[in-house]
Design an enzyme around this catalytic site. Structure first.
Site, mmCIF file in Angstrom:
data_model
loop_
_atom_site.group_PDB
_atom_site.id
_atom_site.type_symbol
_atom_site.label_atom_id
_atom_site.label_comp_id
_atom_site.label_asym_id
_atom_site.label_seq_id
_atom_site.Cartn_x
_atom_site.Cartn_y
_atom_site.Cartn_z
ATOM 1 N N HIS A 40 0.823 -1.200 0.000
ATOM 2 C CA HIS A 40 0.000 0.000 0.000
ATOM 3 C C HIS A 40 0.860 1.254 0.000
ATOM 4 O O HIS A 40 1.830 1.352 0.770
ATOM 5 C CB HIS A 40 -0.914 0.038 1.235
ATOM 6 C CG HIS A 40 -2.151 -0.786 1.075
ATOM 7 N ND1 HIS A 40 -2.927 -1.173 2.139
ATOM 8 C CD2 HIS A 40 -2.749 -1.302 -0.022
ATOM 9 C CE1 HIS A 40 -3.953 -1.897 1.702
ATOM 10 N NE2 HIS A 40 -3.861 -1.977 0.392
ATOM 11 N N GLU A 109 -6.376 -0.895 -5.444
ATOM 12 C CA GLU A 109 -7.208 0.027 -4.673
ATOM 13 C C GLU A 109 -6.938 1.439 -5.188
ATOM 14 O O GLU A 109 -5.777 1.845 -5.349
ATOM 15 C CB GLU A 109 -6.845 -0.032 -3.178
ATOM 16 C CG GLU A 109 -7.069 -1.369 -2.511
ATOM 17 C CD GLU A 109 -8.498 -1.534 -2.029
ATOM 18 O OE1 GLU A 109 -9.304 -0.602 -2.236
ATOM 19 O OE2 GLU A 109 -8.780 -2.594 -1.459
#
Length: 333
Positions: A40, A109
Site C-alpha cells: 500500500h 485500490e
C-alpha cells in the site's frame, strides 16, 4: 492436495517497518507457516497509519527468517509499477530465498494510485490490465529477449537475467466471479478475504475458481486456496472487540468507501462506526475451542492456506496466544 497451512498477515498499514519486522520474525518462532504483507502507498487511516514499501520489507524479512513462506497479499502490478519491474523484483527475491517466495497480485485500490495523479479507470479496464500483467510477468520469467505487444504494456527484447530455478508462484486475488474464474485458470493459487456473506463463497467464488481451474485442465486441489481470516482473539472480550477499531474501514460498505482515496476521509468514515460495526468482519472470541470452530468453516469450504489478520496493537501478544492456544488445535483438525 496441498497441505493445510496457517499464516500471519503482517499489517504494514498499522505498524512501522522495524516493529512489523519483529512481528514477522516472531510469527515464525510461534509456529506460523507463512507471513504475508500488503503493498500500500496509503494506509487505511491517517493518524497512526503506516505504509512501508512491501518489496523492501519482504527482503528484510527473508533475511531474518529461515522457514516461513513470504509474499504479498496483495500487490498491484498495473499502475505504480510496470509488470516487468514486478517480475524483476520477485525473481530477485526468489533467488535470495528459493522456494519461500509468493507473488500475490490483485487489481488494486484507488487510494494507492490516485494520490500519484493517476486516473482510476473502471473495473473492465483494471481487469484487462491485470490479465495482461499476468501474461507479461510469466513471459519474462519463462523466456529471454521478450518482445511483448499488449494493449497496455510493451517490452522490447527484455530479459530478466537473475531468476530462480523454479518460477515464483503467482497467487491471484479476486472477489467477483470473472476475476475469480481467471484466478482459477491462470494462477498457481487464489486469494480472497473472510467475513463476507457465506453465500458469496458457496454460490459465487468457489464455483468460479473451480470453473476456471477446469478450463485450464486442472482441479481446485491443484491450487493454493488462500483466505485472509480476520480474527480478534483475546481472553478479555472487551479488549477483543475494541481491537477492531483501528480497522474500522473494513466495516464500511462498498458504497461508503467508493471514491474515497484520502486516508483522512477514510479514517473519518471509519471512526463514525460503533465497535459492534467494526467487529462484524472479524471472528471475535475469548474461548479457543469456539474460535477454532468458527475458523473451521473456512477449512470446510476448501481453503487450505489460512492467513490470520489480527487488528490489535499488541501483535506479540496475539502471536504468542495463537501459537500456544489456536494453531495446535487447528493442526489437530
Amino acid at each position: 492436495m496441498n497441505a493445510i497451512r496457517f499464516g500471519y498477515k503482517a499489517s504494514n498499514e498499522q505498524f512501522a517497518p522495524r516493529e512489523l519486522l519483529s512481528y514477522g520474525v516472531l510469527a515464525e518462532e510461534c509456529g506460523f507457516d507463512s507471513v504475508f504483507v500488503s503493498d500500500h502507498l496509503q494506509p487505511w487511516r491517517h493518524e497512526g497509519g503506516h505504509a512501508p514499501f512491501a518489496m523492501t520489507w519482504l527482503a528484510a524479512l527473508g533475511a531474518r527468517t529461515e522457514r516461513v513462506t513470504i509474499g504479498t497479499s496483495v500487490l498491484t502490478p498495473t499502475f505504480r509499477y510496470h509488470p516487468a519491474i514486478v517480475a524483476q523484483a520477485f525473481a530477485t527475491l526468489g533467488c535470495l530465498f528459493p522456494g519461500r517466495v509468493v507473488l500475490g497480485m490483485g487489481s488494486g485500490e484507488s487510494m494507492n494510485e490516485v494520490p500519484l495523479g493517476l486516473v482510476w479507470p473502471d473495473g473492465k479496464e483494471r481487469f484487462a490490465r491485470f490479465r495482461e500483467a499476468v501474461r507479461l510477468i510469466r513471459a519474462l520469467w519463462a523466456g529471454e529477449r521478450v518482445t511483448f505487444e499488449g494493449d497496455f504494456y510493451r517490452t522490447d527484447k527484455a530479459t530478466i537475467y537473475d531468476r530462480p530455478d523454479e518460477p515464483v508462484p503467482l497467487w491471484l486475488a479476486a472477489s467477483g466471479p470473472a476475476a475469480t474464474r481467471f484466478a482459477g485458470r491462470a494462477g498457481d493459487g487464489y486469494i480472497t478475504t473472510s467475513g463476507k456473506d457465506p453465500a458469496l463463497y458457496t454460490d459465487t467464488l468457489l464455483p468460479a475458481v473451480t470453473e476456471g481451474a477446469e478450463k485450464a485442465g486442472r482441479q481446485v486441489a491443484d491450487l493454493e486456496m488462500m483466505i485472509e481470516v480476520k480474527v480478534s482473539f483475546d481472553h478479555d472480550r472487551d479488549a477483543a472487540m475494541a481491537a477492531t477499531h483501528f480497522w474500522g474501514a473494513l466495516g464500511l460498505t462498498p458504497e461508503q468507501k467508493q471514491g474515497v482515496e484520502d486516508p483522512v476521509e477514510m479514517q473519518r468514515l471509519a471512526d463514525a462506526l460503533s465497535v459492534e460495526q467494526t467487529a462484524k468482519r472479524f471472528i471475535v472470541s475469548t474461548d479457543p475451542d469456539e474460535h477454532v470452530q468458527k475458523i473451521k468453516t473456512y477449512l470446510d469450504l476448501g481453503f487450505n492456506h489460512l492467513v490470520f489478520h489480527a487488528p490489535g496493537p499488541d501483535q506479540a501478544k496475539f502471536l504468542k496466544l495463537y501459537g500456544e492456544e489456536i494453531l495446535p488445535r487447528l493442526r489437530v483438525l
